[in-house]
Design a protein around this motif. Structure first.
Motif, mmCIF file in Angstrom:
data_model
loop_
_atom_site.group_PDB
_atom_site.id
_atom_site.type_symbol
_atom_site.label_atom_id
_atom_site.label_comp_id
_atom_site.label_asym_id
_atom_site.label_seq_id
_atom_site.Cartn_x
_atom_site.Cartn_y
_atom_site.Cartn_z
ATOM 1 N N ARG A 1 9.646 103.573 48.527
ATOM 2 C CA ARG A 1 10.454 104.740 48.200
ATOM 3 C C ARG A 1 11.886 104.465 48.640
ATOM 4 N NH1 ARG A 1 9.637 110.636 50.844
ATOM 5 N NH2 ARG A 1 11.705 111.446 50.339
ATOM 6 N N ARG A 2 12.823 104.819 47.817
ATOM 7 C CA ARG A 2 14.221 104.455 48.011
ATOM 8 C C ARG A 2 14.763 104.798 49.406
ATOM 9 N NH1 ARG A 2 18.739 103.425 44.952
ATOM 10 N NH2 ARG A 2 20.704 104.143 45.825
ATOM 11 N N ILE A 3 15.454 103.824 50.006
ATOM 12 C CA ILE A 3 16.208 104.041 51.237
ATOM 13 C C ILE A 3 17.676 104.100 50.832
ATOM 14 C CG2 ILE A 3 16.942 103.063 53.442
ATOM 15 C CD1 ILE A 3 14.235 101.756 53.701
ATOM 16 N N ASN A 4 18.379 105.167 51.184
ATOM 17 C CA ASN A 4 19.761 105.345 50.771
ATOM 18 C C ASN A 4 20.744 104.554 51.616
ATOM 19 O OD1 ASN A 4 18.122 108.047 50.351
ATOM 20 N ND2 ASN A 4 19.635 107.916 48.694
ATOM 21 N N ALA A 5 20.376 104.260 52.855
ATOM 22 C CA ALA A 5 21.261 103.486 53.727
ATOM 23 C C ALA A 5 20.478 102.908 54.888
ATOM 24 C CB ALA A 5 22.397 104.364 54.260
ATOM 25 N N VAL A 6 20.843 101.682 55.267
ATOM 26 C CA VAL A 6 20.276 101.033 56.449
ATOM 27 C C VAL A 6 21.413 100.805 57.435
ATOM 28 C CG1 VAL A 6 19.122 98.995 57.397
ATOM 29 C CG2 VAL A 6 18.483 99.854 55.131
ATOM 30 N N VAL A 7 21.294 101.354 58.627
ATOM 31 C CA VAL A 7 22.266 101.103 59.691
ATOM 32 C C VAL A 7 21.669 100.071 60.634
ATOM 33 C CG1 VAL A 7 23.433 102.071 61.707
ATOM 34 C CG2 VAL A 7 23.303 103.394 59.592
ATOM 35 N N PHE A 8 22.449 99.031 60.946
ATOM 36 C CA PHE A 8 22.000 98.060 61.936
ATOM 37 C C PHE A 8 23.088 97.909 62.987
ATOM 38 C CE2 PHE A 8 22.059 93.680 63.626
ATOM 39 C CZ PHE A 8 20.870 93.746 64.350
ATOM 40 N N VAL A 9 22.703 98.021 64.262
ATOM 41 C CA VAL A 9 23.633 97.859 65.378
ATOM 42 C C VAL A 9 23.186 96.666 66.214
ATOM 43 C CG1 VAL A 9 24.698 98.935 67.392
ATOM 44 C CG2 VAL A 9 23.989 100.358 65.446
ATOM 45 N N GLY A 10 24.053 95.674 66.370
ATOM 46 C CA GLY A 10 23.707 94.485 67.141
ATOM 47 C C GLY A 10 24.934 93.743 67.622
ATOM 48 N N ASP A 11 24.704 92.714 68.412
ATOM 49 C CA ASP A 11 25.835 91.962 68.975
ATOM 50 C C ASP A 11 25.662 90.454 68.880
ATOM 51 O OD1 ASP A 11 23.787 91.582 70.785
ATOM 52 O OD2 ASP A 11 25.035 91.903 72.572
#
Length: 239
Positions: free
Chosen positions: A133-143
């Motif tokens: 099912r569609r994901i409208n946005a993926v946020v990824f936080v990393g370093d």
């Protein structure tokens, strides 16, 4: 948590609460256009690197991310899933929920543990969920990146072809990591931004703008006058 740390976190939250009125008004507008059909709800996957290198700013990250969720009204038709990796191969995802409070509580209970990055698993999980099912946005936080960058870029490109944009937030100023993160965002037709712990207000505005995009798309994002939203909008869709 020590008294000093609680005081510091309280100060951060007070600062974050001073985000411009235009941002707050825009988030309210997002909530006003809730979709009646649950099958059409926007979906946002929030992925976090929880390895030991992020420990120094983890409390700040959690507080800002929690505030982002709280800024989305309950009737905004936005479902969120939390995904994090840490330790020796640990990579876990929550259920898709609308209750932002539940996710905030879950995030506050996560501690950082030593281990290598698992960004490939994040991208693979996003693709699997998106095909269901569609994901409208993926946020990824990393370093950091401890994987093959070309292989990750290929997966990011696949997400772009599927219409699943990555919003990649970099903590720190490693130039190699920045180049890779920018490429992931470009290939997926998403956007890149710096996770700047010294500018909590700007960071909070960026996170809220992404949540608004996931909930209502480009049209609603265009309604916002903040510089952070305009910066993201300028990047979205440019592969």
């Amino acid at each position: 948590m020590a008294e000093k740390d609680r005081t510091k976190q309280g100060s951060v939250l007070r600062q974050e609460g001073k985000v411009s009125d235009s941002v707050a008004a825009f988030v309210r507008k997002v909530g006003a256009v809730a979709r009646p059909n649950a099958g059409q709800d926007g979906r946002l996957l929030f992925a976090l690197d929880a390895t030991m290198s992020r420990q120094p700013t983890w409390d700040l990250a959690c507080s800002l991310q929690a505030e982002m969720f709280k800024a989305i009204p309950k009737d905004s038709a936005l479902q969120v899933q939390l995904l994090y990796f840490r330790g020796l191969g640990e990579c876990r995802a929550s259920k898709w929920v609308i209750d932002a409070g539940a996710l905030s509580k879950l995030m506050s209970g996560i501690d950082c543990r030593g281990g290598n990055t698992q960004i490939g698993r994040v991208f693979a999980h996003a693709r699997t969920e998106h095909t269901k099912r569609r994901i409208n946005a993926v946020v990824f936080v990393g370093d950091a990146i401890e994987e093959n960058v070309d292989a990750l870029a290929a997966k990011a490109g696949q997400l772009g072809l599927l219409g699943c944009p990555l919003f990649v937030f970099q903590e720190g100023r490693d130039s190699r990591v920045e180049a890779a993160f920018r490429e992931f965002a470009r290939l997926s037709k998403g956007a890149y931004a710096r996770f700047d712990a010294s500018a909590p207000q700007e960071l909070a505005a960026l996170l809220k703008a992404v949540a608004a995009f996931a909930s209502g798309g480009r049209d609603l994002l265009k309604l916002q006058n903040s510089g952070q939203a305009k910066a993201l909008l300028a990047q979205i869709g440019h592969g």
